[in-house]
Design a protein around this motif. Structure first.
Motif, PDB file in Angstrom:
ATOM      1  N   SER A   1      21.821  11.118  -6.915  1.00 16.89           N
ATOM      2  CA  SER A   1      23.174  11.508  -6.526  1.00 16.89           C
ATOM      3  C   SER A   1      23.860  12.293  -7.637  1.00 16.89           C
ATOM      4  N   ARG A   2      24.918  12.993  -7.240  1.00 22.59           N
ATOM      5  CA  ARG A   2      25.683  13.792  -8.196  1.00 22.59           C
ATOM      6  C   ARG A   2      26.197  12.924  -9.337  1.00 22.59           C
TER       7      ARG A   2
ATOM      8  N   ILE B   1      29.469   4.213 -22.777  1.00 22.18           N
ATOM      9  CA  ILE B   1      29.064   4.504 -21.393  1.00 22.18           C
ATOM     10  C   ILE B   1      28.199   5.754 -21.388  1.00 22.18           C
ATOM     11  N   ILE B   2      27.077   5.688 -20.694  1.00 24.65           N
ATOM     12  CA  ILE B   2      26.252   6.862 -20.420  1.00 24.65           C
ATOM     13  C   ILE B   2      26.197   7.013 -18.903  1.00 24.65           C
ATOM     14  N   ARG B   3      26.692   8.123 -18.404  1.00 21.60           N
ATOM     15  CA  ARG B   3      26.675   8.379 -16.955  1.00 21.60           C
ATOM     16  C   ARG B   3      25.485   9.278 -16.609  1.00 21.60           C
ATOM     17  N   ILE B   4      24.732   8.886 -15.583  1.00 25.41           N
ATOM     18  CA  ILE B   4      23.530   9.624 -15.184  1.00 25.41           C
ATOM     19  C   ILE B   4      23.693  10.121 -13.754  1.00 25.41           C
ATOM     20  N   GLY B   5      23.313  11.346 -13.517  1.00 31.05           N
ATOM     21  CA  GLY B   5      23.386  11.954 -12.190  1.00 31.05           C
ATOM     22  C   GLY B   5      22.910  13.388 -12.282  1.00 31.05           C
ATOM     23  N   LYS B   6      23.288  14.209 -11.325  1.00 27.05           N
ATOM     24  CA  LYS B   6      22.844  15.605 -11.367  1.00 27.05           C
ATOM     25  C   LYS B   6      24.007  16.594 -11.483  1.00 27.05           C
TER      26      LYS B   6
ATOM     27  N   ALA C   1      25.577   5.345  -5.150  1.00 27.04           N
ATOM     28  CA  ALA C   1      24.582   6.383  -4.878  1.00 27.04           C
ATOM     29  C   ALA C   1      23.973   6.210  -3.485  1.00 27.04           C
ATOM     30  N   VAL C   2      23.777   7.329  -2.801  1.00 29.15           N
ATOM     31  CA  VAL C   2      23.242   7.297  -1.429  1.00 29.15           C
ATOM     32  C   VAL C   2      21.864   6.660  -1.392  1.00 29.15           C
TER      33      VAL C   2
ATOM     34  N   CYS D   1      21.720  14.621 -17.193  1.00 30.38           N
ATOM     35  CA  CYS D   1      21.581  15.205 -15.858  1.00 30.38           C
ATOM     36  C   CYS D   1      20.124  15.232 -15.403  1.00 30.38           C
ATOM     37  N   VAL D   2      19.892  14.761 -14.187  1.00 31.13           N
ATOM     38  CA  VAL D   2      18.579  14.856 -13.534  1.00 31.13           C
ATOM     39  C   VAL D   2      18.681  16.022 -12.554  1.00 31.13           C
TER      40      VAL D   2
END
Length: 381
Positions: free
Chosen positions: A324-325, A303-308, A344-345, A316-317
């Motif tokens: 979204s976070r 699993i690779i989780r992407i967010g900020k 995500a919003v 992290c973006v």
């Protein structure tokens, strides 16, 4: 004994520990938990008058996990984590007797098999002597996978009973003999000598690489791969000085980053998609190409989780407020890859089509992903 209640919220595990009438918090222990991230323990998020709120990766209770068949490697991986936590807790300045060794309130991430424990920072001791062995013996009652027998669990239980009391060094040697590579890989990747987590993001990034194979040679290869993946990630995402300080290879890193910058400058008029095609690295089985920055994000883990949110995501973006976070997951199942929007919003898009939250969509080489308006291209060997 404090009461624990857990729930999944925003794709994370939240646990509330409420004190009984006679119990009181110990301020010294509270201070340690607030100032440091202790490996293996859920993080102290908020303190209230008679309760604390803890936070960690999504998981289920160890009791729930044990209802399903478990492989030999997973069995000893869990045992090794318990042994390592027991070794590190005293070095952290905390009391081993205040770790809640109840399988109903020990949580395990089903993808990485990493354990998270509840620590109750109270002034009284929750457990007496030799409270650890009963937990280890309970775990020995797990069900085996169909292709495996349970001799290893029965032998381990007999070993514990013969010892009569907990001895961490003996248990480590036993696990080393039964499942070569598990102890060493665990120490090198998830736990640090002082008992504290030096880098949350790195721990989360590496934990998925720790599914250890039976053979020691395969374990060595897996360990080398994990180190290489982490080095690639740091070179792509960390400031130059941080990489030089941490990896002690500043000159090599400077050359890498300068080369990357020159390539981008020389191809300013080239379209992002063409740039992506020119930079395919066939030594990496799978990666995402971030169109905006030219970065390659390795996706050769379950699993690779992407967010900020740095503490929750593998990549992290940080320069796009629309992401979204916790935005989306890239998931590997066998030889296949999937994309999953995490509510995500500003939504997640695959080839221009909006994805439904919490649903997995198959990925193929060359496809375009958008997290809000942040574009990535999928490369799968």
């Amino acid at each position: 004994m404090p009461k624990c209640k857990s729930k999944i919220k925003e794709h994370q595990m939240w646990v509330v520990v409420k004190l009984s009438f006679k119990e009181k918090f110990d301020e010294r222990q509270i201070d340690i938990l607030q100032r440091n991230c202790v490996n293996g323990l859920l993080k102290l998020k908020e303190r209230k008058a008679n309760a604390i709120e803890l936070l960690g990766p999504t998981g289920i209770s160890l009791a729930e996990w044990m209802k399903n068949p478990i492989s030999k490697n997973d069995f000893f991986y869990v045992m090794a984590q318990i042994t390592e936590l027991i070794r590190l807790i005293p070095r952290s300045g905390l009391n081993l007797s205040n770790v809640i060794f109840d399988k109903k309130h020990i949580y395990i991430n089903q993808n990485t098999r990493m354990l998270q424990f509840v620590y109750a920072p109270v002034s009284t001791k929750l457990y007496g002597e030799n409270h650890i062995v009963p937990l280890l013996e309970e775990i020995c009652s797990v069900k085996a996978l169909k292709e495996e027998d349970m001799h290893y669990a029965r032998r381990f239980k007999s070993f514990l009973q013969d010892a009569g009391k907990y001895d961490g060094a003996w248990i480590e040697r036993y696990i080393q003999n039964e499942a070569p590579g598990v102890i060493n890989a665990l120490k090198k990747h998830t736990f640090y000598k002082n008992g504290f987590n030096a880098n949350d993001e790195k721990t989360e990034l590496l934990s998925a690489n720790l599914r250890i194979n039976d053979e020691s040679e395969e374990s060595t290869i897996l360990l080398q791969t994990a180190i290489e993946v982490n080095a690639d990630y740091e070179e792509a995402t960390m400031p130059l000085q941080s990489v030089a300080d941490e990896n002690d290879c500043g000159e090599e890193t400077t050359t890498l980053l300068q080369t990357s910058q020159q390539v981008r400058e020389e191809n300013e008029e080239t379209t992002p998609l063409l740039q992506a095609s020119m930079e395919i690295d066939f030594s990496t089985p799978a990666y995402l190409y971030r169109v905006k920055t030219g970065e390659k994000i390795s996706i050769d883990k379950p699993i690779i989780r992407i967010g900020k949110e740095p503490k929750s995501c593998d990549y992290c973006v940080l320069d796009n407020g629309r992401v979204s976070r916790i935005h989306a997951d890239i998931i590997k199942r066998g030889a296949e890859w999937y994309l999953c929007d995490l509510g995500a919003v500003n939504r997640t898009y695959l080839e221009g089509e909006v994805l439904l939250p919490s649903r997995e969509y198959p990925l193929a080489a060359g496809q375009h992903i958008k997290l809000a308006d942040e574009e990535f291209v999928v490369y799968i060997k």
